[in-house]
Scaffold this active site. Structure first.
Site, PDB file in Angstrom:
ATOM      1  N   GLY A  46      -5.060   4.127  -0.663  1.00 22.54           N
ATOM      2  CA  GLY A  46      -3.989   3.269  -0.181  1.00 22.54           C
ATOM      3  C   GLY A  46      -4.210   1.862  -0.678  1.00 22.54           C
ATOM      4  O   GLY A  46      -5.337   1.466  -1.001  1.00 22.54           O
ATOM      5  N   GLN A  51      -3.291  -7.147  -1.144  1.00 19.56           N
ATOM      6  CA  GLN A  51      -4.529  -6.827  -1.856  1.00 19.56           C
ATOM      7  C   GLN A  51      -4.414  -7.069  -3.364  1.00 19.56           C
ATOM      8  O   GLN A  51      -5.416  -7.066  -4.062  1.00 19.56           O
ATOM      9  CB  GLN A  51      -4.944  -5.383  -1.588  1.00 19.56           C
ATOM     10  CG  GLN A  51      -5.354  -5.157  -0.139  1.00 19.56           C
ATOM     11  CD  GLN A  51      -5.743  -3.732   0.092  1.00 19.56           C
ATOM     12  OE1 GLN A  51      -4.898  -2.854   0.280  1.00 19.56           O
ATOM     13  NE2 GLN A  51      -7.045  -3.482   0.065  1.00 19.56           N
ATOM     14  N   CYS A  90     -12.351  -0.137   2.647  1.00 21.51           N
ATOM     15  CA  CYS A  90     -11.201  -0.901   2.181  1.00 21.51           C
ATOM     16  C   CYS A  90     -11.505  -1.460   0.798  1.00 21.51           C
ATOM     17  O   CYS A  90     -12.606  -1.960   0.556  1.00 21.51           O
ATOM     18  CB  CYS A  90     -10.903  -2.037   3.160  1.00 21.51           C
ATOM     19  SG  CYS A  90      -9.484  -3.054   2.723  1.00 21.51           S
ATOM     20  N   LEU A  91     -10.516  -1.390  -0.097  1.00 19.55           N
ATOM     21  CA  LEU A  91     -10.706  -1.919  -1.447  1.00 19.55           C
ATOM     22  C   LEU A  91     -11.038  -3.406  -1.441  1.00 19.55           C
ATOM     23  O   LEU A  91     -11.699  -3.898  -2.352  1.00 19.55           O
ATOM     24  CB  LEU A  91      -9.452  -1.673  -2.298  1.00 19.55           C
ATOM     25  CG  LEU A  91      -9.100  -0.212  -2.581  1.00 19.55           C
ATOM     26  CD1 LEU A  91      -7.782  -0.121  -3.338  1.00 19.55           C
ATOM     27  CD2 LEU A  91     -10.220   0.485  -3.326  1.00 19.55           C
ATOM     28  N   HIS A 132      -3.691   1.803   8.383  1.00 19.84           N
ATOM     29  CA  HIS A 132      -4.588   0.834   7.744  1.00 19.84           C
ATOM     30  C   HIS A 132      -3.777  -0.062   6.809  1.00 19.84           C
ATOM     31  O   HIS A 132      -3.931  -1.298   6.829  1.00 19.84           O
ATOM     32  CB  HIS A 132      -5.676   1.589   6.963  1.00 19.84           C
ATOM     33  CG  HIS A 132      -6.626   0.715   6.218  1.00 19.84           C
ATOM     34  ND1 HIS A 132      -7.945   0.575   6.593  1.00 19.84           N
ATOM     35  CD2 HIS A 132      -6.471  -0.063   5.113  1.00 19.84           C
ATOM     36  CE1 HIS A 132      -8.548  -0.261   5.747  1.00 19.84           C
ATOM     37  NE2 HIS A 132      -7.672  -0.649   4.828  1.00 19.84           N
ATOM     38  N   GLU A 133      -2.902   0.536   5.998  1.00 22.19           N
ATOM     39  CA  GLU A 133      -2.103  -0.254   5.051  1.00 22.19           C
ATOM     40  C   GLU A 133      -1.064  -1.117   5.767  1.00 22.19           C
ATOM     41  O   GLU A 133      -0.832  -2.269   5.388  1.00 22.19           O
ATOM     42  CB  GLU A 133      -1.450   0.649   4.004  1.00 22.19           C
ATOM     43  CG  GLU A 133      -2.432   1.425   3.152  1.00 22.19           C
ATOM     44  CD  GLU A 133      -3.566   0.600   2.560  1.00 22.19           C
ATOM     45  OE1 GLU A 133      -3.371  -0.587   2.226  1.00 22.19           O
ATOM     46  OE2 GLU A 133      -4.673   1.148   2.426  1.00 22.19           O
ATOM     47  N   HIS A 136      -2.562  -4.272   6.969  1.00 24.98           N
ATOM     48  CA  HIS A 136      -2.679  -5.293   5.911  1.00 24.98           C
ATOM     49  C   HIS A 136      -1.427  -6.168   5.843  1.00 24.98           C
ATOM     50  O   HIS A 136      -1.517  -7.371   5.602  1.00 24.98           O
ATOM     51  CB  HIS A 136      -2.881  -4.640   4.537  1.00 24.98           C
ATOM     52  CG  HIS A 136      -4.298  -4.385   4.183  1.00 24.98           C
ATOM     53  ND1 HIS A 136      -5.233  -5.378   4.032  1.00 24.98           N
ATOM     54  CD2 HIS A 136      -4.953  -3.214   3.928  1.00 24.98           C
ATOM     55  CE1 HIS A 136      -6.397  -4.849   3.697  1.00 24.98           C
ATOM     56  NE2 HIS A 136      -6.258  -3.536   3.634  1.00 24.98           N
TER      57      HIS A 136
END
Length: 162
Positions: A46, A51, A90-91, A132-133, A136
């Site tokens: 994701g 991000q 997380c990225l 989660h996304e 963000h």
């Protein structure tokens, strides 16, 4: 299509509430394509617009394994149910993992890349990734929800046992 640089913590864009998308055009389609390529190149499931440096309500989830790529524009959580605690990463936080409690079920209303409204229901891992996304897009980071941090060695041991 391009692979974009991923914004990593600390960066205030990650805690910024994103604005709604109002224009559904070729620029948005290119951003979605680039976000997808960036997510895949980074071995993610994701990614959200902040991000990659964009403060708009756009996120993608792709669990692979023949499942359809989920593109969410202006997503809104309308229902949740159940609860589970699982390890997340997380990225934007390379090599950081933690146990996070999230709903087991989610129902979301969103728009697709053409602006059409749709509704989505998901459970378990898919619901977790979607939530989660969406977090963000509201400037909420998974680290604010971590119950317990998990080191990489512990995570690798869990994966070997599974």
């Amino acid at each position: 299509m391009a692979i974009l640089p991923i914004v990593t913590h600390p960066n205030e864009i990650l805690t910024t509430k994103c604005r709604e998308v109002e224009v559904f055009d070729a620029k948005l389609a290119t951003l979605l394509d680039d976000m997808y390529d960036t997510m895949i190149a980074s071995d993610g499931i994701g990614i959200a617009a902040p991000q990659v440096g964009e403060t708009i309500q756009v996120a993608i989830v792709d669990l692979g394994e023949g499942q359809e790529v989920i593109e969410m524009i202006n997503p809104e959580v309308v229902e949740v149910g159940g609860s589970e605690i699982e390890v997340e990463g997380c990225l934007s936080f390379p090599d950081l993992y933690g146990e996070v409690e999230r709903p087991f079920y989610v129902k979301v209303e969103a728009q697709d890349r053409d602006g059409a409204l749709y509704e989505l229901e998901a459970e378990d891992y898919e619901a977790r990734a979607i939530l989660h996304e969406i977090d963000h897009l509201h400037g909420v980071l998974f680290t604010s929800k971590v119950i317990r941090y998990v080191d990489l060695e512990e995570l690798e041991n869990e994966e070997e046992e599974a």
